[in-house]
Write a protein that holds these residues in place. Sequence first.
Motif, PDB file in Angstrom:
ATOM      1  N   VAL A   1       0.848  -1.199   0.000  1.00 31.05           N
ATOM      2  CA  VAL A   1       0.000   0.000   0.000  1.00 31.05           C
ATOM      3  C   VAL A   1       0.887   1.254   0.000  1.00 31.05           C
ATOM      4  O   VAL A   1       0.646   2.201  -0.748  1.00 31.05           O
ATOM      5  N   LEU A   2       1.944   1.221   0.847  1.00 26.64           N
ATOM      6  CA  LEU A   2       2.859   2.373   0.906  1.00 26.64           C
ATOM      7  C   LEU A   2       3.528   2.623  -0.445  1.00 26.64           C
ATOM      8  O   LEU A   2       3.693   3.759  -0.877  1.00 26.64           O
ATOM      9  N   TRP A   3       3.882   1.523  -1.095  1.00 25.90           N
ATOM     10  CA  TRP A   3       4.537   1.600  -2.410  1.00 25.90           C
ATOM     11  C   TRP A   3       3.600   2.276  -3.418  1.00 25.90           C
ATOM     12  O   TRP A   3       4.015   3.114  -4.227  1.00 25.90           O
ATOM     13  N   HIS A   4       2.329   1.900  -3.376  1.00 27.02           N
ATOM     14  CA  HIS A   4       1.343   2.502  -4.285  1.00 27.02           C
ATOM     15  C   HIS A   4       1.023   3.947  -3.907  1.00 27.02           C
ATOM     16  O   HIS A   4       0.644   4.741  -4.752  1.00 27.02           O
ATOM     17  N   LEU A   5       1.169   4.240  -2.613  1.00 25.94           N
ATOM     18  CA  LEU A   5       0.813   5.573  -2.115  1.00 25.94           C
ATOM     19  C   LEU A   5       1.845   6.630  -2.514  1.00 25.94           C
ATOM     20  O   LEU A   5       1.507   7.810  -2.667  1.00 25.94           O
ATOM     21  N   THR A   6       3.085   6.196  -2.688  1.00 26.04           N
ATOM     22  CA  THR A   6       4.198   7.140  -2.816  1.00 26.04           C
ATOM     23  C   THR A   6       3.970   8.217  -3.885  1.00 26.04           C
ATOM     24  O   THR A   6       4.011   9.408  -3.590  1.00 26.04           O
ATOM     25  N   LEU A   7       3.739   7.784  -5.123  1.00 25.24           N
ATOM     26  CA  LEU A   7       3.669   8.778  -6.206  1.00 25.24           C
ATOM     27  C   LEU A   7       2.482   9.745  -6.077  1.00 25.24           C
ATOM     28  O   LEU A   7       2.674  10.958  -6.193  1.00 25.24           O
ATOM     29  N   PRO A   8       1.261   9.237  -5.828  1.00 26.02           N
ATOM     30  CA  PRO A   8       0.167  10.227  -5.674  1.00 26.02           C
ATOM     31  C   PRO A   8       0.389  11.154  -4.486  1.00 26.02           C
ATOM     32  O   PRO A   8       0.086  12.351  -4.562  1.00 26.02           O
ATOM     33  N   MET A   9       0.970  10.618  -3.418  1.00 23.83           N
ATOM     34  CA  MET A   9       1.198  11.459  -2.244  1.00 23.83           C
ATOM     35  C   MET A   9       2.241  12.537  -2.544  1.00 23.83           C
ATOM     36  O   MET A   9       2.037  13.717  -2.233  1.00 23.83           O
ATOM     37  N   VAL A  10       3.323  12.129  -3.185  1.00 20.50           N
ATOM     38  CA  VAL A  10       4.378  13.092  -3.534  1.00 20.50           C
ATOM     39  C   VAL A  10       3.811  14.177  -4.456  1.00 20.50           C
ATOM     40  O   VAL A  10       4.102  15.360  -4.300  1.00 20.50           O
ATOM     41  N   THR A  11       2.982  13.764  -5.411  1.00 20.72           N
ATOM     42  CA  THR A  11       2.356  14.735  -6.323  1.00 20.72           C
ATOM     43  C   THR A  11       1.580  15.784  -5.537  1.00 20.72           C
ATOM     44  O   THR A  11       1.748  16.990  -5.754  1.00 20.72           O
ATOM     45  N   LEU A  12       0.751  15.316  -4.625  1.00 20.60           N
ATOM     46  CA  LEU A  12      -0.088  16.253  -3.864  1.00 20.60           C
ATOM     47  C   LEU A  12       0.748  17.157  -2.962  1.00 20.60           C
ATOM     48  O   LEU A  12       0.463  18.347  -2.834  1.00 20.60           O
TER      49      LEU A  12
END
Lengths: 328, 612
Positions: free
Chosen positions: A192-203
């Motif tokens: 989940v953390l792996w999938h979260l990284t890019l959208p979170m960084v974008t925001l």
Amino acid sequence: MGFKAYVARRLVNTVIIVFVTVTLQFFIFRIMPGNPLAHFISPNFPLESRRALMEMWGLDKPMHEQFITYLSNLLTGKLGISFISQRYVIDEVLERLPNTILLMGSSTILMIVLGIHLGVLAGSRRGSKSDLASVTFGLLTQGLPVFFLGLLLMLTFSYYLPVATGGLINFPVAGTVSRPPPADLPRYFMDVLWHLTLPMVTLVIISFGGYTLIVRSLMIDVMAQDYILTAKAKGLPERSIIYGHGLRSILPPISTMVGLSLSGIVGGAVITETIFSWHGIGRYLYEAVLQNDYPVMQGTFFLLSMVTIIANLVVDLIYGLLDPRIRY
Amino acid sequence: MFRSYAVLLILCVTLNTFHMWVASSVPEISKYPINGPRLDEILFVYHATPEAAVAAIRKGDIDILSDIFRPSDVHVLSEDLNLNITFSQQTHYCYVAFNTRREPLNDKQFRKALAHLIPREEIASKLFEGIVVTPMLYETSPAFGRWHNPNVATYPYNPTRARQILASGGYGWDKDGKLIGPDSKPLRKVSFISPTQEEAPTSYEIAKLTVEEMKKIGLEVYQEPLSFDSLLTKVLTERSFDIYFLCVSNLGKYPRWLYDYYHSSLDVPDGDNTPGVRDTELDRLLYTFRFESETEEEGERAVWRAQELIADLAARVPVYSRYQIEAYRKGLEGMVEHRGVGYFTSGAFWTYLNLSRVGLPAGGKVKVDVGGRVRTLNPLYGSGAYEQKIITLIYDSLLASDPKTGEIVPYLAEGWKLQNLMVGKSKVQKITFKLARNATWHDGETLTSADIRFSMEYLKQNRVPAFISSLERVINVSDPDPYTLEVTMNGTSFFNLIDVGGIVIIPKHIWKDVSDWRTFQPDREPHPKVKGLTKMVGTGPFILAEEKPGEFWRLRANPNYFKRLPAVKTPVEGVGLEEWSLNLRTFSLIAVPILLVSIGYLILRRRVSTRI
């Protein structure tokens, strides 16, 4: 007026606001052009099938009956049945809410921490290189279109770099988990953390600049106050002056900003969720608007407005705790 | 030494070319029904944007991608050596429609002249780079096989011809070049409704190009961009328009929509006859085709004549049809082209029954992009193309159709008998189906005619919208024995068999206890008896094994499928095509640089020795 009377007055106001909001939400969506049938216009759905759908959705009934049904759906907590999926709106919202809270919550916390920290740093050292860098970076990132940054990060870290490095750097193209996800909990969590990284960084990149610029501006005002000069004259350490006296006094406006961003935590981020195929509330709401799915629009906007109204109420109430000068 | 490297180079190129040819050729399958499934598992995954889906297939995250519609994606995917791209004609078309209720569009000659002003070739080449659409002159495209009538009036782009038609119809031009009517009065200003630039940029541009052409012949016309919803309200409900542009897809195997689009009974608010066509002869032909033709030949005659009249009316003029463009990773075989649908998209049932990995006739997995939001897996409500991709692999129908010819072939019903009868003064048709005896539900229960009867009665009694038109002519259903079903229907149309043969068959033992079919989500409720199953129980080739809505849907092969492979062949031993190809590529990667370095070295040495 005492604190209790103030709370009572605010609560009455809140109830009125909720009723007005709920009523507006019902009528605004019906005034909008188009109807939900637009998305069933296909040779597979002849006229008699479309009429049956209208009956099924209750759209053949008079407006006042539809309004009563809508209110009863809100009161039962089910929020109605989606035209498109025929599921209870509350079930669909609850399915997506954890994903949205995870994405928006984590990115909001990060952007607040980063934004405030850089803002304090820049504001307390006006004219320095760190001030210039913070302002420039903040302005640049705030002006970036989110779809551009999101796609750029997705294509770079999920396609070009994985191909170039033979999979050494490899972020997922889509989703909140791997498809299918790992069975054991620790690996699932990491996934989940792996999938979260890019959208979170974008925001975070898109949003922290706003906090930085506002906090910087507030800090510049505060640092010019007499009591800061007094603190400096007393020989207090710089850290204590900045955080203990400077930051402390700008907490009320910051808390308003944080309070307003709470509805965003529940409301999601439409574009980011779409780019990264994130199964969240933002995309759900966006699709509902496109498809004129009235129950979903009404239900989700009801939840969002409730969160905003309650957050405002809470912020108003805690103002006094943050700023001793405020009296009720 | 030179000779050795030259031979090596030629060998590399030849082998690579041969490999590409082998991998891109699609096997011919001529006999239906075929047995399957061959795959162990299909994983449908969701990507919210075309960028993500294209990156996923290039990266190897998925094996199959359908509905590719952007020319830039086609270019990128075509250049990828690991992928094959297929182009299929599909039953989709975009059209310009005229409101025949309003002047001057109520004049057939005027409409015909405007029809000649649609720059189809320019649209296809300029807006779609000439690769994703084909200009279209026929309302019923060749993708409809026998139902397509090529001998009808067409309106290719020809402004000179448009002027001639107008002149012969009594129209003229004033001194400023503006068009004037046969009564010598200036024509009123006409609006051309299109979607907005933000919502549908291509449709907006198409309308813009066409409006420019219309202006050139002196017509006062302006483009009116509207949001999609407003457009549909104006056109479909209010009928307050002059000209509009829109597209429609998934038209099915038969041109049945012609009835909805042109029969005068559908010229009502929300009816599909938006141009307001009212023609007695056309009504008669369309009714005959839709409800009275006893054979396909009879239906074909009626619909061919109807197409001639429709073309002559020029109330709705075709512009282009989009190809179904699909990509798949090399190493798959057994895909079947379905006429008007493509290889892998919704409705490509035979492909998923027959698909396998190269060198692995049975077993293996594939990952497929589902294409869009799967709204519900309720087979009674999930009528969208994306959910149907999954639902059609879980639930079977009584009959299927040959993907090439569209001919009806047996499926759950191994055979059928048609009897035309007279009940009083009415013609009725009795269809007797003989069911397959080895078909079972995913939970092990036997499929009987009671299930089929239950399905038909349940769908009809509950007025399930997607099946209303299919079952509206059903009078009675009976199940004299567990493997015989008798359906009595009004009329003797050949569509009777097609309609009842295509409905979804649901298990009585699951659905009889469902209180509200609308909110029932069979995929989210556990099976009452069998652990690991949900109530998503069908007789189809695949079983829903796992899902995470909004993310993926995992289907596993039904081990007891009634059309399972006679005997599962053992996987072919040794190096498969993929590995062989990989080795060849690795070999090329090593050999080519060595070859180049050697050539360079030899040239350099020769130059040095020449100087000396």
